[in-house]
Design an enzyme around this catalytic site. Structure first.
Site, PDB file in Angstrom:
ATOM      1  CD  GLU A   1      -3.180  -1.352   2.465  1.00  0.00           C
ATOM      2  OE1 GLU A   1      -2.742  -0.414   3.054  1.00  0.00           O
ATOM      3  OE2 GLU A   1      -4.212  -2.027   2.187  1.00  0.00           O
TER       4      GLU A   1
ATOM      5  CD  GLU B   1      -3.742  -6.022   3.935  1.00  0.00           C
ATOM      6  OE1 GLU B   1      -4.414  -5.019   4.405  1.00  0.00           O
ATOM      7  OE2 GLU B   1      -1.921  -5.544   4.126  1.00  0.00           O
TER       8      GLU B   1
END
Ligand code: FCB
Length: 447
Positions: free
Chosen positions: A171, A354
């Protein structure tokens, strides 16, 4: 008690990889042991007012000491893979020095995973930058990208092909924008232009590291993990809202994916916010745009956006289901995101690296009945299957998270685990959601 998937479900195939995920700073603790240096998150936690309840990562899930039991717990769940990250401050506690104790910790961990038949998915950077690099500008300093490539080189030399899959970054949106643009994450800086500059250096670091990683681990898969929240206009009939939602995706999704796949940054940013455009040196985009073996996608929720006076604004819809983070539960947006990206880009195979939710979980009579989470996983796995049915090439799915852990600025308040952690005793208890995964995976194995 298990998930209900149709007979034809892709999840029943044994080559679809199910895994659980964690990150070093969120679980390890022991942040002053065996030569580890301070990270930007240690510093951030120690800064009053930054993290809920003044929580920090000094103990977390005590995984640094309990790693063996934790890996056995993962094996007990019956998953195929475990996604973990490496604490850079353990590996290079000082400029130019490699700390063998830190390296050995991860070597033991990877060896044990392999002996348990669990595929190691390693993320090299999940936000814990050594503080000494932040002291020299962190991700605002181009040098940090070269430092990361050195670290990636050292780590992939040490672990080589014992790791099934390496991701450079987790991320970069959060590292860059939450860390340097909005100030919610370490190092807590706030400037739009800085956010975009940090993002560029993170992507550059990814590109600089990749060739070394491929050389050191030629059989492993190499890629990156991005987080995406697709944006919907609050009022689809209002042109300004439609444009604001599009802008939200330009900065949140395309700023990160487009350079990786197409070697360009979205022009919409330059046109609408020319002052945000970072310094990019000639050749940078060619370094960033290299073939990757997979794209990791993290999905939690969608954004609902209206046009505000100073750009896109988030709208909180009433009457929708939400998690303990206040995030809307919206599995349809997950399918839509995946199919939309698949149409827009030439993508490598995808892993969902995720997906999950925080709940106000309670341990009662030795049990944690997290029905909302079981339903969340069912509906989001169904959403993934729907995207696959529409032609998205998806190879695996990781639940966030293996266990409750340090949820960044929210500290220990928010519980994302399949496994409940009683922080006082460090006892681990399988929640009902963990049992859903366990029984589905057992059934699958038994055919
Ligand atoms: C993601 C992070 C992960 C975790 C989840 C809830 O943004 O990658 O570490 O905090 O959110």
């Amino acid at each position: 008690m298990s998930f209900a998937f149709p007979e034809s479900s892709p999840f029943r195939r044994s080559d679809f990889i199910f895994g659980v995920a964690t990150a070093s700073f969120q679980i390890e603790g022991a942040n002053q042991e065996d030569g580890r240096c301070e990270s930007i998150w240690d510093r951030f936690c120690a800064t009053p007012g930054k993290v809920a309840n003044g929580d920090d990562g000094s103990v977390a899930c005590d995984h640094y000491h309990r790693w063996e039991q934790d890996l056995e717990l993962i094996a007990e769940l019956g998953v195929d893979a475990y996604r973990l990250s490496i604490a850079w401050p353990r590996i290079m506690p000082q400029e130019g020095q490699v700390n063998q104790k830190g390296v050995a910790f991860y070597q033991r961990l990877i060896a044990k995973l392999n002996s348990l038949g669990i595929k190691p998915f390693v993320t090299l950077y999940h936000w814990d930058l050594p503080q000494y690099l932040e002291d020299r500008g962190g991700w605002l300093n181009r040098e940090t990208a070269y430092k990361f490539a050195e670290f990636a080189d050292i780590m992939t030399q040490a672990l080589g092909d014992d790791v099934y899959s390496y991701a450079t970054f987790n991320e970069p949106f959060c590292s860059a924008f939450l860390g340097y643009r909005f100030g919610d994450h370490a190092p807590g800086l706030k400037d739009d232009k800085w956010g975009f500059q940090a993002a560029h250096h993170l992507l550059l670091a990814h590109g600089l590291a990749l060739p070394k990683m491929r050389e050191n681990a030629p059989k492993a898969q190499h890629g990156i993990v991005l987080n995406f929240a697709p944006a919907y206009p609050a009022d689809p009939s209002n042109q300004a809202d439609v444009e604001a939602a599009d802008f939200d995706e330009q900065q949140g999704i395309h700023w990160f994916l487009q350079p990786l796949v197409e070697g360009t940054y979205p022009e919409a940013i330059r046109q609408q916010q020319p002052l945000w455009w970072p310094t990019i040196l000639p050749g940078d985009l060619a370094i960033i745009q290299q073939p990757i073996d997979f794209l990791g996608i993290n999905y939690y929720t969608r954004h609902v956006i209206k046009a505000g006076d100073h750009g896109p604004e988030h709208v909180r819809l009433a009457g929708v289901e939400r998690t303990d983070m206040g995030w809307e539960v919206c599995p349809e947006a997950f399918t839509h995101l995946l199919t939309k990206l698949n149409q827009r880009y030439q993508l490598p195979p995808i892993y969902i690296t995720e997906n999950g939710m925080a709940g106000a979980d309670k341990l009662e009579n030795g049990q944690v009945i997290d029905q909302q989470r079981c339903d969340y996983y069912q509906s989001h796995l169904d959403a993934v299957a729907a995207a696959m049915a529409e032609g998205v090439e998806l190879k695996g799915y990781f639940a966030w998270s293996l266990m409750d852990n340090f949820e960044w600025a929210f500290g220990y308040d928010k519980r994302f685990g399949l496994v409940y952690v009683d922080y006082a005793s460090q006892q681990r208890v399988l929640k009902q959601s963990a049992k859903y995964f366990q029984s589905f995976l057992k059934q699958r194995k038994e055919g």
